[in-house]
Scaffold this active site. Structure first.
Site, PDB file in Angstrom:
ATOM      1  N   SER A 156      83.774  11.266  84.548  1.00 52.29           N
ATOM      2  CA  SER A 156      85.157  10.861  84.305  1.00 52.29           C
ATOM      3  C   SER A 156      85.888  11.853  83.402  1.00 52.29           C
ATOM      4  CB  SER A 156      85.189   9.481  83.641  1.00 52.29           C
ATOM      5  OG  SER A 156      84.483   8.548  84.405  1.00 52.29           O
TER       6      SER A 156
HETATM    7  N1  SAH Z   1      80.499   6.583  83.936  1.00 52.85           N
HETATM    8  C1  SAH Z   1      80.332   7.752  84.760  1.00 52.85           C
HETATM    9  C2  SAH Z   1      81.338   7.794  85.901  1.00 52.85           C
HETATM   10  C3  SAH Z   1      80.637   8.047  87.186  1.00 52.85           C
HETATM   11  S1  SAH Z   1      81.548   7.816  88.683  1.00 52.85           S
HETATM   12  C4  SAH Z   1      80.363   9.021  83.940  1.00 52.85           C
HETATM   13  O1  SAH Z   1      80.703   8.957  82.749  1.00 52.85           O
HETATM   14  O2  SAH Z   1      80.012  10.079  84.453  1.00 52.85           O
HETATM   15  C5  SAH Z   1      81.120   6.152  89.122  1.00 52.85           C
HETATM   16  C6  SAH Z   1      79.668   5.860  89.425  1.00 52.85           C
HETATM   17  O3  SAH Z   1      79.609   4.498  89.841  1.00 52.85           O
HETATM   18  C7  SAH Z   1      79.046   6.668  90.556  1.00 52.85           C
HETATM   19  O4  SAH Z   1      77.908   7.332  90.094  1.00 52.85           O
HETATM   20  C8  SAH Z   1      78.701   5.613  91.611  1.00 52.85           C
HETATM   21  O5  SAH Z   1      77.493   5.895  92.308  1.00 52.85           O
HETATM   22  C9  SAH Z   1      78.557   4.362  90.761  1.00 52.85           C
HETATM   23  N2  SAH Z   1      78.694   3.102  91.476  1.00 52.85           N
HETATM   24  C10 SAH Z   1      79.572   2.756  92.445  1.00 52.85           C
HETATM   25  N3  SAH Z   1      79.356   1.473  92.845  1.00 52.85           N
HETATM   26  C11 SAH Z   1      78.305   1.008  92.102  1.00 52.85           C
HETATM   27  C12 SAH Z   1      77.588  -0.234  92.072  1.00 52.85           C
HETATM   28  N4  SAH Z   1      77.878  -1.278  92.871  1.00 52.85           N
HETATM   29  N5  SAH Z   1      76.562  -0.347  91.194  1.00 52.85           N
HETATM   30  C13 SAH Z   1      76.222   0.676  90.365  1.00 52.85           C
HETATM   31  N6  SAH Z   1      76.854   1.855  90.370  1.00 52.85           N
HETATM   32  C14 SAH Z   1      77.885   2.030  91.227  1.00 52.85           C
END
Ligand code: SAH
Length: 224
Positions: free
Chosen positions: A68
């Site tokens: 993010s």
């Molecule tokens: N918090 C992260 C942002 C990653 S992007 C950071 O700081 O880098 C969002 C993430 O959510 C992705 O890795 C995606 O695989 C995950 N995601 C999407 N749907 C999900 C679900 N149902 N359960 C767990 N993770 C999920």
């Protein structure tokens, strides 16, 4: 400076500059700014991307996902800190960066990621950096992390189109859930406060914060 070595030597200074820019963009909480200055964001991405780590932008990680944008992490963390939670659940570990920032500010962080490879990479980072109050597991975020419930606060960093009700169940009464809600065209950060155990809209209040963009919240687990 582009080399990983260069980033290593100058990372504190570039991080401090990032923090100044975050302040200019309206981030006020000093504890949040200190956490952003502490956590080495360049270690939460591939080395090929590391030279861009302190730009205020989302960057690609593996499996088509993103780390993010620093401003978004800081803004969401400001909302978290206002609640003074001890036990926090994050859905969407991704790179692990948001979880690491939270770990600086709250007692315990539990983070769920649906893509097993990302869970493993993030876990190695937490161990290497000594972030022992951050735990991660592979799972479907729609189901939360039931064994450890209830949580004082739940944060999602992927966007569902509807409020995931199982997550509301795992929140303590008075607890807050912060998540991006909506589709790829229209998404808002919302703050949901759980009022009681009643199912449906009688059990919580909802407040709309700013417009954001996150990847979709998807069902099921990916192991490959
Ligand atoms: N918090 C992260 C942002 C990653 S992007 C950071 O700081 O880098 C969002 C993430 O959510 C992705 O890795 C995606 O695989 C995950 N995601 C999407 N749907 C999900 C679900 N149902 N359960 C767990 N993770 C999920």
């Amino acid at each position: 400076m582009n080399s990983a070595l260069g980033i290593g030597m100058t990372s504190q200074r570039t991080r401090d500059r990032m923090v100044v820019r975050l302040q200019e963009k309206g981030i006020k909480d000093l504890k949040v700014l200190a956490a952003m200055a502490n956590v080495p964001r360049h270690l939460f991405m591939d080395e090929a991307m590391a030279h861009r780590a302190y730009e205020d932008t989302a960057l690609p990680i593996k499996h088509g996902q993103f780390i993010s944008q620093p401003w978004v992490v800081a803004r969401m963390t400001e909302v978290v800190v206002q609640q003074n939670p001890n036990k926090v659940l994050e859905i969407g570990t991704g790179s692990g960066y948001q979880a690491a920032i939270l770990g600086q500010l709250v007692g315990q962080v539990f983070s769920v990621e649906r893509i097993d490879d990302l869970t493993k990479i993030a876990r190695r980072r937490f161990i290497k950096l000594g972030y022992s109050n951050v735990r991660t597991k592979t799972g479907d975020g729609f189901k939360g992390w039931e064994n450890e419930a209830p949580y004082d606060l739940i944060i999602a960093t992927a966007a569902p189109e509807k409020i995931p009700h199982e997550l509301l169940k795992q929140l303590s009464i008075g607890g807050v859930m912060i998540l991006p809600l909506g589709d790829s065209k229209n998404q808002n950060l919302v703050k949901i406060t759980k009022i009681n155990d009643l199912p449906g809209a009688d059990g919580y209040s909802i407040e709309k914060l700013e417009s954001v963009f996150f990847v979709p919240f998807l069902e099921g687990v990916v192991r490959k």
